[in-house]
Design a protein around this motif. Structure first.
Motif, PDB file in Angstrom:
ATOM      1  N   ILE A  29       2.095  -3.404   4.104  1.00 23.72           N
ATOM      2  CA  ILE A  29       1.291  -3.533   2.889  1.00 23.72           C
ATOM      3  C   ILE A  29       1.275  -2.196   2.155  1.00 23.72           C
ATOM      4  O   ILE A  29       0.865  -1.187   2.730  1.00 23.72           O
ATOM      5  N   ALA A  31      -0.738  -0.213   0.117  1.00 24.60           N
ATOM      6  CA  ALA A  31      -2.119  -0.194  -0.395  1.00 24.60           C
ATOM      7  C   ALA A  31      -2.140   0.527  -1.737  1.00 24.60           C
ATOM      8  O   ALA A  31      -1.499   1.567  -1.901  1.00 24.60           O
ATOM      9  N   GLN A  36      -8.746   0.136  -0.843  1.00 23.88           N
ATOM     10  CA  GLN A  36      -8.083  -1.095  -0.400  1.00 23.88           C
ATOM     11  C   GLN A  36      -7.555  -0.925   1.033  1.00 23.88           C
ATOM     12  O   GLN A  36      -7.707  -1.819   1.868  1.00 23.88           O
ATOM     13  N   LYS A  37      -6.982   0.246   1.306  1.00 28.35           N
ATOM     14  CA  LYS A  37      -6.440   0.514   2.643  1.00 28.35           C
ATOM     15  C   LYS A  37      -7.552   0.430   3.695  1.00 28.35           C
ATOM     16  O   LYS A  37      -7.380  -0.158   4.756  1.00 28.35           O
ATOM     17  N   ILE A  40      -8.557  -3.162   4.390  1.00 29.76           N
ATOM     18  CA  ILE A  40      -7.550  -3.885   5.184  1.00 29.76           C
ATOM     19  C   ILE A  40      -7.569  -3.397   6.635  1.00 29.76           C
ATOM     20  O   ILE A  40      -7.493  -4.198   7.566  1.00 29.76           O
ATOM     21  N   GLU A  41      -7.701  -2.065   6.820  1.00 29.97           N
ATOM     22  CA  GLU A  41      -7.743  -1.519   8.187  1.00 29.97           C
ATOM     23  C   GLU A  41      -8.892  -2.115   8.990  1.00 29.97           C
ATOM     24  O   GLU A  41      -8.773  -2.361  10.189  1.00 29.97           O
ATOM     25  N   PHE A  58       1.105   0.323   6.815  1.00 31.35           N
ATOM     26  CA  PHE A  58       0.960   0.611   5.384  1.00 31.35           C
ATOM     27  C   PHE A  58       2.165   1.402   4.903  1.00 31.35           C
ATOM     28  O   PHE A  58       2.651   2.280   5.595  1.00 31.35           O
ATOM     29  N   LEU A 142      -2.397  -7.166  -4.665  1.00 31.42           N
ATOM     30  CA  LEU A 142      -2.117  -7.185  -3.230  1.00 31.42           C
ATOM     31  C   LEU A 142      -0.668  -7.594  -2.998  1.00 31.42           C
ATOM     32  O   LEU A 142      -0.197  -8.587  -3.559  1.00 31.42           O
TER      33      LEU A 142
END
Length: 238
Positions: A29, A31, A36-37, A40-41, A58, A142
């Motif tokens: 992904i 980010a 956003q990262k 998601i993490e 990432f 995304l």
């Protein structure tokens, strides 16, 4: 966020007809920002379990993904009139950094034929080109890239999970208690033999088998994708 990434990844699996029981190596992904990262993490393990991938990584910036702009001529034609052709030519020539900027800021401004114009992100489609061995999906800001290449190791693990599924079904059909220990005999087959050699202990642990034997047997004929084979379950009386 987890639901969105999960449904995008599952859609990519369906595209290449790879069942969820078959483990895959990774999703990548890019980010768009630190926030956003971070989001998601926080749900990475949940996503990996749901879509059955080993790793979620990432990519810094746009890294491995090549993005392209597709202008929505119907919307933009009304907006830019006779400038449309020049605007479209400028959009086609955007660099990867400029496309990333358009994604994060929501618009991009420039000059064509001596006039200042602003193109909104909603005026265009930003699409990622698939990379060999990967499939890419975009939704809003995304992007998810799924590695769909199957190594021999992943295939064996996938087959081990198929075996577990079939043995669990046979346990239910035979009316065994959840805690009953069993002995399993599986007819020889190159694919299942390789899976048992690599993941025998894992299979035994999952189905509560004390023994896992490869031998011809008169058990239930069980269907797999490319073949059928007999599997026999005996309750261990200890």
């Amino acid at each position: 966020m987890a639901q969105k990434i999960t449904s995008m990844t599952l859609a990519l699996r369906r595209k290449v007809n790879i069942k969820v029981r078959q483990p895959l190596a990774q999703i990548m992904i890019p980010a768009i920002d630190a926030e956003q990262k971070q989001h998601i993490e926080a749900v990475a393990d949940l996503i990996k379990n749901e879509v059955n991938v080993k790793e979620l990584l990432f990519v810094e910036g746009q890294g491995m993904l090549v993005k392209k702009i597709k202008c929505n001529f119907r919307v933009m034609g009304k907006k830019f009139g006779k400038l449309m052709k020049s605007v479209a030519a400028h959009m086609d020539a955007l660099t990867q950094d400029e496309i990333a900027l358009l994604e994060t800021s929501g618009s991009i401004s420039f000059e064509v034929e001596g006039q200042a114009v602003t193109v909104e992100a909603c005026d265009v489609d930003i699409i990622s080109e698939d990379i060999p061995g990967w499939l890419v999906s975009n939704e809003g800001n995304l992007t998810v890239a799924l590695e769909v290449e199957l190594t021999e190791e992943l295939k064996r693990e996938g087959m081990a999970r198929e075996l577990i599924n079939r043995i669990q079904n046979l346990r239910k059909e035979t009316g065994l208690e959840i805690t009953d220990r069993i002995c399993v005999t599986i007819a020889p087959n190159a694919q299942t033999d390789a899976a048992i050699a690599a993941f025998g202990d894992y299979i035994k642990g999952q189905v509560l088998a004390d023994e896992l034997i490869i031998a011809p047997n008169d058990g239930a004929e069980t269907e797999f994708e490319d073949f059928n084979l007999n599997i026999k379950i005996d309750k261990n009386i200890h």
